[in-house]
Write an enzyme that holds these catalytic residues in place. Structure first.
Site, PDB file in Angstrom:
ATOM      1  N   SER A 182       0.809  -1.218   0.000  1.00  0.00           N
ATOM      2  CA  SER A 182       0.000   0.000   0.000  1.00  0.00           C
ATOM      3  C   SER A 182       0.844   1.271   0.000  1.00  0.00           C
ATOM      4  CB  SER A 182      -0.904  -0.019   1.240  1.00  0.00           C
ATOM      5  OG  SER A 182      -1.466   1.248   1.486  1.00  0.00           O
ATOM      6  N   GLY A 183       0.588   2.136  -0.978  1.00  0.00           N
ATOM      7  CA  GLY A 183       1.272   3.424  -1.009  1.00  0.00           C
ATOM      8  C   GLY A 183       0.972   4.260   0.218  1.00  0.00           C
ATOM      9  N   LEU A 184      -0.289   4.236   0.652  1.00  0.00           N
ATOM     10  CA  LEU A 184      -0.665   4.978   1.856  1.00  0.00           C
ATOM     11  C   LEU A 184       0.071   4.433   3.070  1.00  0.00           C
ATOM     12  CD1 LEU A 184      -2.410   6.907   3.564  1.00  0.00           C
ATOM     13  CD2 LEU A 184      -4.125   5.098   3.661  1.00  0.00           C
ATOM     14  N   ASP A 242       0.888  10.803   1.564  1.00  0.00           N
ATOM     15  CA  ASP A 242       0.746   9.937   0.400  1.00  0.00           C
ATOM     16  C   ASP A 242       0.524  10.824  -0.818  1.00  0.00           C
ATOM     17  OD1 ASP A 242       0.335   7.791  -1.299  1.00  0.00           O
ATOM     18  OD2 ASP A 242      -1.741   7.472  -0.675  1.00  0.00           O
ATOM     19  N   ASP A 273       0.976  -1.047  -5.185  1.00  0.00           N
ATOM     20  CA  ASP A 273       0.341   0.241  -5.457  1.00  0.00           C
ATOM     21  C   ASP A 273       1.411   1.173  -6.012  1.00  0.00           C
ATOM     22  OD1 ASP A 273      -0.980   2.651  -5.406  1.00  0.00           O
ATOM     23  OD2 ASP A 273      -1.253   2.709  -3.230  1.00  0.00           O
ATOM     24  N   ASP A 317       0.897   4.164  -7.631  1.00  0.00           N
ATOM     25  CA  ASP A 317       0.388   5.523  -7.854  1.00  0.00           C
ATOM     26  C   ASP A 317       0.047   5.727  -9.332  1.00  0.00           C
ATOM     27  OD1 ASP A 317       0.672   5.935  -5.154  1.00  0.00           O
ATOM     28  OD2 ASP A 317       2.653   6.816  -5.321  1.00  0.00           O
ATOM     29  N   GLU A 327      -2.920   4.357 -11.351  1.00  0.00           N
ATOM     30  CA  GLU A 327      -4.171   5.113 -11.366  1.00  0.00           C
ATOM     31  C   GLU A 327      -4.125   6.248 -12.374  1.00  0.00           C
ATOM     32  OE1 GLU A 327      -4.190   7.936  -7.594  1.00  0.00           O
ATOM     33  OE2 GLU A 327      -3.295   5.984  -7.096  1.00  0.00           O
ATOM     34  N   LYS A 350       0.726  12.478  -7.749  1.00  0.00           N
ATOM     35  CA  LYS A 350      -0.669  12.252  -7.384  1.00  0.00           C
ATOM     36  C   LYS A 350      -0.901  12.654  -5.925  1.00  0.00           C
ATOM     37  CE  LYS A 350      -1.091   8.769  -4.323  1.00  0.00           C
ATOM     38  NZ  LYS A 350      -1.893   7.563  -4.426  1.00  0.00           N
ATOM     39  N   ASN A 381      -3.388  11.481  -2.502  1.00  0.00           N
ATOM     40  CA  ASN A 381      -4.250  10.412  -2.008  1.00  0.00           C
ATOM     41  C   ASN A 381      -5.707  10.708  -2.320  1.00  0.00           C
ATOM     42  OD1 ASN A 381      -6.039   9.198   0.342  1.00  0.00           O
ATOM     43  ND2 ASN A 381      -4.220   7.932   0.190  1.00  0.00           N
ATOM     44  N   SER A 382      -6.436   9.678  -2.699  1.00  0.00           N
ATOM     45  CA  SER A 382      -7.810   9.839  -3.178  1.00  0.00           C
ATOM     46  C   SER A 382      -8.758  10.437  -2.150  1.00  0.00           C
ATOM     47  CB  SER A 382      -8.353   8.474  -3.631  1.00  0.00           C
ATOM     48  OG  SER A 382      -7.579   7.945  -4.668  1.00  0.00           O
ATOM     49  N   ARG A 385      -6.439   1.592 -12.440  1.00  0.00           N
ATOM     50  CA  ARG A 385      -7.307   2.142 -11.392  1.00  0.00           C
ATOM     51  C   ARG A 385      -7.993   3.411 -11.896  1.00  0.00           C
ATOM     52  NH1 ARG A 385      -5.135   3.391  -5.282  1.00  0.00           N
ATOM     53  NH2 ARG A 385      -6.302   5.309  -4.871  1.00  0.00           N
ATOM     54  N   HIS A 411     -12.631   2.928  -7.994  1.00  0.00           N
ATOM     55  CA  HIS A 411     -12.499   3.534  -6.669  1.00  0.00           C
ATOM     56  C   HIS A 411     -13.636   4.511  -6.403  1.00  0.00           C
ATOM     57  CE1 HIS A 411     -10.434   3.869  -3.037  1.00  0.00           C
ATOM     58  NE2 HIS A 411      -9.495   4.739  -3.329  1.00  0.00           N
TER      59      HIS A 411
END
Length: 286
Positions: free
Chosen positions: A39-41, A51, A78, A80, A107, A113, A115-116, A151, A182
């Site tokens: 996980s990138g986060l 992130d 992940d 990104d 993504e 990027k 974080n979403s 993604r 997502h």
């Protein structure tokens, strides 16, 4: 043993949990998860940085290498938005494939990027440019079982179903092996909507961070093939450590926490301490 790609193709629901280092990945494997999400986060949080592509590809690659070495189950990374343009994506695929992971996810947002779940004005990458990233990723990989997951962040950016479906079609044509849809709504309505209208053939992946009540039976009925619990490991560890640390300071000793923390024997076991060897010279000096 079937590859992750084969398991997905066979219709098996793949349950995936986020990890940020070898230890968290090993714990996930021991509890029965099918695969690991590097996980990138979680990796960013473990370094106490946002992130937001603060860490380099090399930083994330090294974390993924440690994770993959610690477990025998598949690892999906992940990545990104691919760390740059199509040339960066090609380099990324070579590097990640070389460490033996089962796949990557990129993504459709521009580099760097965000974080979403941060901010309201998430920007999307141009469809044609991102489709080219997918195409380049597929052309670069050597192992055909290596998954390239696209993604789609259109729901995150406040776009509607029409935009999500348009991107899904473009990325499928570009050669994506799966689509991660997502959403950050408090319910799974956008996921239901997509599944009802998507006419393509790719496996669907979701990350139910903000709609935690959706269950595996429902996911199966929707035809979703992979579910990623992307950040629950680090969130639970932060909560547990804060409680333990506070308790020690409040009580001036560790008596009250001893029954709620792992014994040293468990830590030694996770480290593989029992596999340490004693040299002949050491044995002679005993």
């Amino acid at each position: 043993m079937n590859t992750l790609k084969e398991k997905v193709s066979n219709g098996k629901m793949i349950k995936i949990i986020g990890a940020h280092n070898g230890l968290s990945a090993k714990l996930a494997e021991s509890t029965g998860f099918d695969a690991i999400w590097a996980s990138g986060l979680e990796i960013s949080a473990s370094h106490a940085v946002p992130d937001a592509n603060i860490l380099t590809m090399t930083d994330n690659l090294e974390a993924a290498r440690d994770i993959n070495k610690a477990v025998s189950i598949p690892v999906i990374c992940d990545c990104d938005s691919g760390y740059g343009d199509i040339n960066n994506v090609a380099h990324m695929i070579k590097e990640y494939e070389s460490i033996g992971v089962s796949g990557v996810c990129i993504e459709d947002k521009p580099f760097p990027k965000l974080n979403s779940f941060l901010g309201e004005k998430q920007k999307l990458e141009n469809i044609e440019l991102f489709a080219e990233k997918i195409k380049v990723a597929q052309e670069t990989k050597v192992n055909q079982d290596f998954l390239v997951i696209a993604r789609i962040e259109a729901f995150i950016a406040g776009q509607g179903l029409e935009e999500v479906l348009k991107r899904a079609e473009a990325y499928e044509k570009a050669g994506a092996d799966a689509l991660l849809i997502h959403s950050k709504k408090k319910d799974a309505s956008e996921i239901y909507e997509f599944c009802n209208f998507y006419n393509g053939d790719l496996p669907i992946v979701i990350v139910p961070t903000t709609y935690p009540d959706i269950d595996l039976n429902t996911l199966n009925q929707l035809g979703i093939r992979m579910v990623i619990y992307a950040n629950h490991g680090i969130r639970s560890s932060v909560n547990a450590m804060k409680k333990t640390f506070s308790n020690i300071l409040e009580n001036g000793n560790t008596m009250e926490v001893e029954n709620s923390i792992s014994p040293m024997a468990e830590i030694f076991d996770l480290q593989g301490t029992k596999n340490l060897r004693t040299s002949s010279a050491q044995k002679q000096n005993v």
